[in-house]
Write an enzyme that holds these catalytic residues in place. Structure first.
Site, mmCIF file in Angstrom:
data_model
loop_
_atom_site.group_PDB
_atom_site.id
_atom_site.type_symbol
_atom_site.label_atom_id
_atom_site.label_comp_id
_atom_site.label_asym_id
_atom_site.label_seq_id
_atom_site.Cartn_x
_atom_site.Cartn_y
_atom_site.Cartn_z
ATOM 1 N N CYS A 1 0.725 -1.170 0.018
ATOM 2 C CA CYS A 1 -0.110 0.058 0.117
ATOM 3 C C CYS A 1 0.692 1.392 -0.023
ATOM 4 C CB CYS A 1 -0.904 -0.004 1.203
ATOM 5 S SG CYS A 1 -1.995 -1.463 1.156
ATOM 6 N N HIS B 1 -3.014 7.246 3.958
ATOM 7 C CA HIS B 1 -3.506 6.032 3.337
ATOM 8 C C HIS B 1 -5.045 5.902 4.034
ATOM 9 C CE1 HIS B 1 -3.914 2.023 1.740
ATOM 10 N NE2 HIS B 1 -3.397 1.394 2.666
ATOM 11 N N ASN C 1 -10.291 0.263 0.644
ATOM 12 C CA ASN C 1 -8.817 0.388 0.802
ATOM 13 C C ASN C 1 -8.238 -0.037 -0.623
ATOM 14 O OD1 ASN C 1 -6.132 0.156 0.957
ATOM 15 N ND2 ASN C 1 -6.226 -1.167 2.602
HETATM 16 C C1 COA Z 1 -9.992 -5.562 9.850
HETATM 17 C C2 COA Z 1 -10.718 -4.776 10.952
HETATM 18 C C3 COA Z 1 -11.767 -3.715 10.333
HETATM 19 C C4 COA Z 1 -11.395 -5.724 11.955
HETATM 20 O O1 COA Z 1 -11.697 -4.630 12.994
HETATM 21 P P1 COA Z 1 -11.567 -4.955 14.483
HETATM 22 O O2 COA Z 1 -12.158 -3.789 15.443
HETATM 23 O O3 COA Z 1 -10.141 -5.311 14.688
HETATM 24 O O4 COA Z 1 -12.616 -6.266 14.623
HETATM 25 P P2 COA Z 1 -12.745 -7.044 15.971
HETATM 26 O O5 COA Z 1 -11.536 -7.769 15.779
HETATM 27 O O6 COA Z 1 -12.911 -6.152 16.939
HETATM 28 O O7 COA Z 1 -13.978 -8.018 15.607
HETATM 29 C C5 COA Z 1 -13.705 -8.992 14.933
HETATM 30 C C6 COA Z 1 -15.023 -9.850 14.978
HETATM 31 O O8 COA Z 1 -15.927 -9.278 13.870
HETATM 32 C C7 COA Z 1 -16.213 -10.459 12.716
HETATM 33 N N1 COA Z 1 -16.279 -9.780 11.539
HETATM 34 C C8 COA Z 1 -15.092 -9.580 10.968
HETATM 35 N N2 COA Z 1 -15.430 -9.130 9.631
HETATM 36 C C9 COA Z 1 -16.637 -8.946 9.765
HETATM 37 C C10 COA Z 1 -17.650 -8.279 8.865
HETATM 38 N N3 COA Z 1 -17.301 -7.836 7.547
HETATM 39 N N4 COA Z 1 -18.780 -8.489 9.120
HETATM 40 C C11 COA Z 1 -19.211 -8.785 10.309
HETATM 41 N N5 COA Z 1 -18.466 -9.318 11.272
HETATM 42 C C12 COA Z 1 -17.279 -9.364 11.016
HETATM 43 C C13 COA Z 1 -15.069 -11.497 13.075
HETATM 44 O O9 COA Z 1 -15.590 -12.720 12.623
HETATM 45 C C14 COA Z 1 -14.931 -11.191 14.579
HETATM 46 O O10 COA Z 1 -15.965 -12.075 15.436
HETATM 47 P P3 COA Z 1 -15.725 -12.599 16.656
HETATM 48 O O11 COA Z 1 -15.345 -11.952 17.664
HETATM 49 O O12 COA Z 1 -16.946 -13.364 16.886
HETATM 50 O O13 COA Z 1 -14.567 -13.887 16.165
HETATM 51 C C15 COA Z 1 -9.557 -3.646 11.411
HETATM 52 O O14 COA Z 1 -8.695 -4.659 12.495
HETATM 53 C C16 COA Z 1 -8.604 -3.385 10.531
HETATM 54 O O15 COA Z 1 -8.960 -2.650 9.836
HETATM 55 N N6 COA Z 1 -7.510 -3.688 10.525
HETATM 56 C C17 COA Z 1 -6.313 -3.391 9.570
HETATM 57 C C18 COA Z 1 -6.465 -3.986 8.343
HETATM 58 C C19 COA Z 1 -5.911 -3.427 7.173
HETATM 59 O O16 COA Z 1 -6.320 -2.115 6.951
HETATM 60 N N7 COA Z 1 -5.430 -3.908 6.280
HETATM 61 C C20 COA Z 1 -4.700 -3.567 5.206
HETATM 62 C C21 COA Z 1 -3.323 -2.979 5.337
HETATM 63 S S1 COA Z 1 -3.135 -1.957 3.991
#
Ligand code: COA
Length: 377
Positions: free
Chosen positions: A111, A249, A279
Site C-alpha cells: 500500500c 492512506h 482500501n
Molecule cells: C479488519 C478490521 C476492520 C477489524 O476490525 P476490528 O475492530 O479489529 O474487529 P474485531 O477484531 O473487534 O472484530 C472481529 C469480529 O468481527 C467479525 N467480523 C469480521 N469481519 C466482519 C464483517 N465483515 N462483518 C461482520 N463481522 C465481521 C469477526 O468474525 C470477529 O468476530 P468474533 O469476535 O465473533 O470472532 C481492523 O482490524 C482493521 O482495519 N485492521 C487493519 C487491516 C488493514 O487495513 N489491512 C490492510 C493494510 S494496507
C-alpha cells in the site's frame, strides 16, 4: 538545488460501485458492522486490468500538468499485485501513453508503493538522472480477494491515481520523508497464492488465502504512520501545527482517526474518502490528493503530510510543499471503455471463477499425492 514539483494529478475510478448491501448478499455481514469498524460505505470493482486504470489516471495527470507524454523520462507504477510481472505494468503504461522516451519501472511496497515511488522519482530528479516523471499508484485487488472471507473481502476496492513531477529550482514538492518497514511482522499481512513460491507448489495462480491479523496490522499501522510523520516533520524543523492538510492512506477510518489523535492534528485538517472507495492500496494516496485538490482543500504553498502503511509491514510519511497552481491546465478525452455490468455481477463472476480455481487446486493436490507422499517418507 533541484527539486521535484508536483505539477499534474489525476485519478481513475472504475464506474461499478459495490455497496455494503451488495456484500451482504453473499457474506455474513451488514452495513452497520462495516461502517462502524471501517468507515467504508462502498468501493469500486474494475472491469479492466489495473494497467488500463493507471493509463487513464496518467493521461489525466499529464493533461493537468500540460506535459506531453514524449517529455516523460520516467514512468513508475506502484502496486502490490500487477497485471503481469514480465513485462512489467509500467512498460504497458509507457506504451499506451506514447511516452517513448521514458524508462518504465514497477515498484512494490504494497500500500505504500505510490509514496515510495514519489521518493524514488524525486531522488532521480534531484540527482539529475531524469527531469520529468510520472508516478502512479494503482491496484485491482478484486480478482485476488477471497470473496468467502468476510474479514478481508469487505475492505478492498479497485482504483488508480497518478502525479507528474517536474524538475524546478523552487523549493516545492517533497521536502522530507521517512521510510521504514517492520519486517518482523511481514507474516501478519500475507496474501498466499500469488508469486513464484506458490507456483512451485503447483497452486493455480491467484488462488489466494489471506493470512491477515487485522488488529495487529491496525496497531502497527498507527504507530508506524505516526512515528514516520513526526520524524519527517522534525527533519525540516516543523511541527504538526504547520501542516495544512494530512492525506493518509485510506485503509480504515478508525486507523486515520487514531493517527490524527496521536499526532494531535485538528480533524478538520485530515482528508478522508475511505467511505467512497474502501482500501485501494497503492492508489489511495494519489486519489485522495487529487480529490483534495478538486474539493479546494489545498491552497498554494500548502504543507501536506502524506503517510501510509502496507504489507511488509512497510510504513512511511512524506512532507510536501505545494506549488502555486491548484487547478489543472487542461483535461483529456482519454477514458475507460464502458462497463455493461453491475459491480455485484462482476464480483459474482469472480466468485464463480474462484470456485473453479478451488476445484483445480484440489485436483492438483490429489493428482500430486503419490509424489507428495513419496517425498514425505
Ligand atoms: C479488519 C478490521 C476492520 C477489524 O476490525 P476490528 O475492530 O479489529 O474487529 P474485531 O477484531 O473487534 O472484530 C472481529 C469480529 O468481527 C467479525 N467480523 C469480521 N469481519 C466482519 C464483517 N465483515 N462483518 C461482520 N463481522 C465481521 C469477526 O468474525 C470477529 O468476530 P468474533 O469476535 O465473533 O470472532 C481492523 O482490524 C482493521 O482495519 N485492521 C487493519 C487491516 C488493514 O487495513 N489491512 C490492510 C493494510 S494496507
Amino acid at each position: 538545488m533541484t527539486h521535484a514539483a508536483i505539477t499534474g494529478w489525476g485519478k481513475c475510478l472504475p464506474p461499478a460501485v459495490l455497496t455494503n448491501a451488495d456484500l451482504a448478499t453473499f457474506l455474513d455481514t451488514d452495513d452497520a458492522w462495516i461502517v462502524s469498524r471501517t468507515g467504508m460505505k462502498e468501493r469500486r470493482i474494475s472491469h479492466v486490468p489495473m494497467g488500463e486504470l493507471v493509463h487513464v489516471a496518467a493521461a489525466r495527470a499529464l493533461a493537468c500538468a500540460g506535459v506531453r507524454a514524449e517529455a516523460l523520462d520516467l514512468v513508475v507504477v506502484g502496486s502490490t499485485i500487477g497485471d503481469e510481472l514480465a513485462p512489467n505494468v509500467a512498460s504497458g503504461v509507457q506504451h499506451r501513453l506514447g511516452a517513448k522516451n521514458a524508462a518504465a519501472m514497477d515498484l512494490n511496497t504494497a500500500c505504500t508503493s505510490f509514496l515510495y515511488g514519489l521518493s524514488t522519482a524525486t531522488a532521480l530528479i534531484r540527482t539529475g538522472v531524469v527531469k520529468t516523471a510520472l508516478v502512479a499508484g494503482g491496484e485491482v485487488p478484486s480478482p485476488f480477494v477471497d470473496w468467502q472471507d468476510r474479514n478481508t473481502a469487505v475492505l478492498f476496492g479497485d482504483g488508480a491515481g497518478a502525479v507528474v513531477l517536474e524538475a524546478t529550482g523552487r523549493e516545492e514538492g517533497l521536502l522530507s520523508e521517512r521510510l521504514g518497514c517492520y519486517g518482523d511482522a511481514r507474516g501478519i499481512l500475507d496474501i498466499r497464492g500469488v508469486g513464484a513460491r506458490y507456483a512451485n507448489l503447483g497452486l493455480p495462480y491467484g488462488f489466494t488465502v489471506w493470512n491477515f491479523d487485522g488488529q495487529e496490522i491496525f496497531k502497527r499501522a498507527v504507530v508506524g504512520m505516526s512515528a514516520a510523520s513526526e520524524e519527517a516533520l522534525a527533519k525540516r524543523g516543523m511541527a504538526i501545527a504547520d501542516v495544512d492538510l494530512m492525506i493518509p492512506h485510506q485503509a480504515n477510518g478508525r486507523i486515520i482517526d487514531a493517527v490524527g489523535r496521536r499526532l494531535g492534528i485538528d480533524p478538520a485538517k485530515v482528508f478522508v474518502n475511505v467511505h467512497r472507495y474502501g482500501n485501494m492500496s497503492a492508489a489511495t494516496v494519489p486519489v485522495a490528493l487529487t480529490e483534495a485538490l478538486e474539493e479546494g482543500r489545498i491552497r498554494p504553498g500548502a504543507h501536506l503530510l502524506l503517510s501510509s502503511f502496507g504489507a511488509g509491514l512497510s510504513w512511511c510519511a512524506h512532507l510536501v510543499r505545494w506549488g502555486e497552481r491548484t487547478a489543472p491546465l487542461a483535461s483529456t478525452e482519454v477514458d475507460l471503455p464502458p462497463c455493461g455490468k453491475s459491480a455485484l455481477e462482476l464480483v459474482n463472476e469472480l466468485r464463480a471463477r474462484r470456485a473453479r480455481y478451488h476445484e483445480a487446486a484440489r485436483a492438483f493436490i490429489e493428482a500430486a499425492r503419490p509424489l507428495l507422499d513419496a517425498g514425505a517418507r
